[in-house]
Design an enzyme around this catalytic site. Structure first.
Site, short mmCIF file in Angstrom:
data_model
loop_
_atom_site.label_atom_id
_atom_site.label_comp_id
_atom_site.label_asym_id
_atom_site.label_seq_id
_atom_site.Cartn_x
_atom_site.Cartn_y
_atom_site.Cartn_z
NE ARG A 1 -50.23 46.48 47.91
CZ ARG A 1 -51.25 46.60 48.74
NH1 ARG A 1 -51.19 46.16 49.96
NH2 ARG A 1 -52.36 47.18 48.33
CB SER B 1 -50.90 54.03 41.02
OG SER B 1 -51.66 53.12 41.74
CG ASP C 1 -52.62 55.16 43.73
OD1 ASP C 1 -53.11 56.03 42.99
OD2 ASP C 1 -51.45 55.24 44.18
C1 GLC Z 1 -48.59 59.53 40.46
C2 GLC Z 1 -49.55 58.93 39.43
C3 GLC Z 1 -50.95 58.85 39.98
C4 GLC Z 1 -50.95 58.14 41.32
C5 GLC Z 1 -49.97 58.81 42.27
C6 GLC Z 1 -49.89 58.11 43.62
O1 GLC Z 1 -48.92 60.85 40.66
O2 GLC Z 1 -49.52 59.69 38.25
O3 GLC Z 1 -51.81 58.19 39.08
O4 GLC Z 1 -52.24 58.15 41.86
O5 GLC Z 1 -48.68 58.82 41.69
O6 GLC Z 1 -49.51 56.79 43.50
#
Ligand code: GLC
Length: 492
Positions: free
Chosen positions: A108, A176, A229
């Site tokens: 996004r 993330s 995130d």
């Molecule tokens: C996975 C990623 C992590 C992220 C999570 C939620 O666990 O390794 O970095 O925060 O997904 O998106």
């Protein structure tokens, strides 16, 4: 003669073998018939049980691992990554900032206008699905695809947002995945999770990769903050509520971040932050403990995954995997107990065909004859004419898997509250704690969400439970990244 007798012998052996196989098949059938779907369900319920005593052991193990991960790099399965965010937004931030949020099957882009009065005036979104081949292709192709979308987004901006000449648009980049940050605006990818697998990207600086792609696409933007995130959600949550101290994502993947005292981070050798605090990205998806109720279905899912042996907690609780665990249980019921008739429905053998949104729809089916379950089984798995009792079993499996996931997530949250001393009355006081929650699983899977909330209360008890609140921080991670870009702006 020899040849004939040999022939006879061979035929004889084959006949004996065939008879043997028949007897074996018959025996298997007899024994298979002895196993009913209800038996398999009962065993599943036992293996997935999460009584409070077990959840407490799990949260204690989580706390122990948090300490170990903070003590030294590689000291625990929990990476406890330093985010370089030592100041959360205050509400005084001003200006126009952008965020790019990459972490699942979509990314996004948003623009955030901050007025300095704790209010966010304007946001615009572009949401783009990442073509699956790009998730396992090469990094240049992935980043070029993203940068091309950024270029379109900027080109479409109205004049109102055209920036002053010479001024570069500033971007908060929510990425993330586990990243070893080198500063607030740089960090190398430790490994992929959630179905991404671009090997040559591991160990590279993700900001540099994005910057190179933006240059190739002629986008004049600068990444001012690189955030997970969870860290973005924490920042976004804190902007509107000063009691936000923890953020949890329950979506495709699962993870948590929280505010830690800098002094409680022995592995941090950088300058002592003025605030005395540092946000830690736990990467709790990689937590594992002998107390976790792991089943044969979890083991086989893990063995078949892109990252065997990793993200065990995530594979038990998050949206990417819940539907797949359900499929594996139903497949066993079909194979061993003929749940769907004499033949095993072929579609049921396809990995990841049953997604968590479909599981959620079946779990929430309130029609007396479970119409939604019937239609999902038909549409997704091409299984028709199921009996009501079969459909009830399907719902019950959904319930067992979602309940286990949600209760484990609550145990994880308790682990953080324990680590930060927010789980008990201290000096006659209980601090107010708000936990910013986000992710599609939390947002859309109502039974799961209620179960997390209810289990956390059960674990904390009424008195402390009253002081701990979960809030849904919608789109918090993107907004939080833009806020962190603002507080780390080069024009500030
Ligand atoms: C996975 C990623 C992590 C992220 C999570 C939620 O666990 O390794 O970095 O925060 O997904 O998106």
């Amino acid at each position: 003669m020899g040849k004939v007798s040999m022939g006879v012998t061979v035929v004889g052996a084959a006949a004996i073998c065939a008879a043997g196989a028949l007897i074996m098949r018959h025996r298997m059938r007899i024994s298979n018939r002895c196993v009913t779907a209800a038996d398999i369900l009962k065993e599943l319920e036992e293996k997935c049980a999460t009584p409070v005593s077990k959840l407490r052991q799990i949260s204690d193990a989580m706390t122990v691992e948090m300490h170990a991960g903070l003590a030294s790099e590689g000291g625990s399965k929990l990476k406890m990554l330093i985010s370089y965010v030592d100041n959360l937004p205050t509400g005084d931030e001003q200006g126009v900032f952008y965020a790019l949020d990459l972490g699942g099957t979509n990314f996004r882009v948003l623009r955030v206008q901050l007025t300095g009065k704790s209010s966010i005036e304007c946001q615009e979104f572009a949401e783009v699905t990442i073509p699956p081949p790009l998730m396992v292709g090469d990094s240049q192709a992935l980043f070029d695809y993203i940068a091309a979308e950024l270029a379109k987004f900027v080109a479409d901006e109205s004049e109102k947002f055209q920036l002053l000449a010479g001024r570069t648009r500033e971007l908060g980049f929510t990425f993330s995945f586990p990243v070893m940050q080198l500063s607030i605006d740089s960090g190398t990818l430790i490994r992929w999770t959630k179905g991404f697998s671009i090997e040559e990207m591991v160990g590279k600086d993700v900001v540099q990769e994005l910057a190179k792609a933006m240059k190739r696409q002629g986008v004049n933007m600068r990444v001012s903050a690189l955030v997970n995130d969870t860290v973005g959600t924490l920042a976004g949550g804190r902007y509107s509520n000063k009691d936000v101290a923890v953020a949890v994502i329950l979506g495709t993947g699962s993870n948590a971040a929280y505010v830690e005292r800098a002094q409680a981070i022995p592995k941090w050798h950088g300058p002592h932050p003025k605030s005395g605090e540092m946000v830690i990205n736990m990467e709790w998806g990689n937590f594992r403990s002998s107390h976790l109720p792991i089943t044969e279905y979890d083991n086989s899912l893990d063995a078949d995954s892109l990252n065997p042996g990793e993200q065990i907690f995530e594979k038990m609780i998050s949206g990417m995997y819940l539907g797949e665990i359900l499929r594996r249980v139903l497949l066993k019921m079909a194979e061993k107990a003929a749940l769907f008739g004499d033949t095993v429905p072929p579609k049921l053998k396809t990995q990841f065909i049953l997604r968590t949104p479909e599981m959620s729809a079946m779990h929430h089916d309130t029609t007396p004859d479970l119409k939604v379950v019937a239609s999902k089984l038909k549409d997704v798995l091409e299984i028709s004419d199921t009996s009501l009792s079969t459909r009830k079993i399907v719902v019950e499996v959904c319930n067992v898997m979602a309940t286990r996931g949600a209760r484990l997530a609550a145990a994880g949250i308790l682990g953080i509250l324990k680590k930060t001393g927010r789980d008990t009355v201290r000096d006659g006081e209980i601090p107010n704690t708000v936990i910013a929650m986000d992710g599609g699983l939390y947002e859309h899977y109502t039974e799961y969400r209620h179960c997390v909330e209810h289990t956390l209360n059960e674990l904390l008890g009424d008195e402390v439970g009253k002081q701990v609140k979960l809030t849904h921080s919608n789109d918090g991670s993107g907004i939080g990244a833009a806020l962190l870009a603002a507080s780390h702006s080069q024009y500030a």
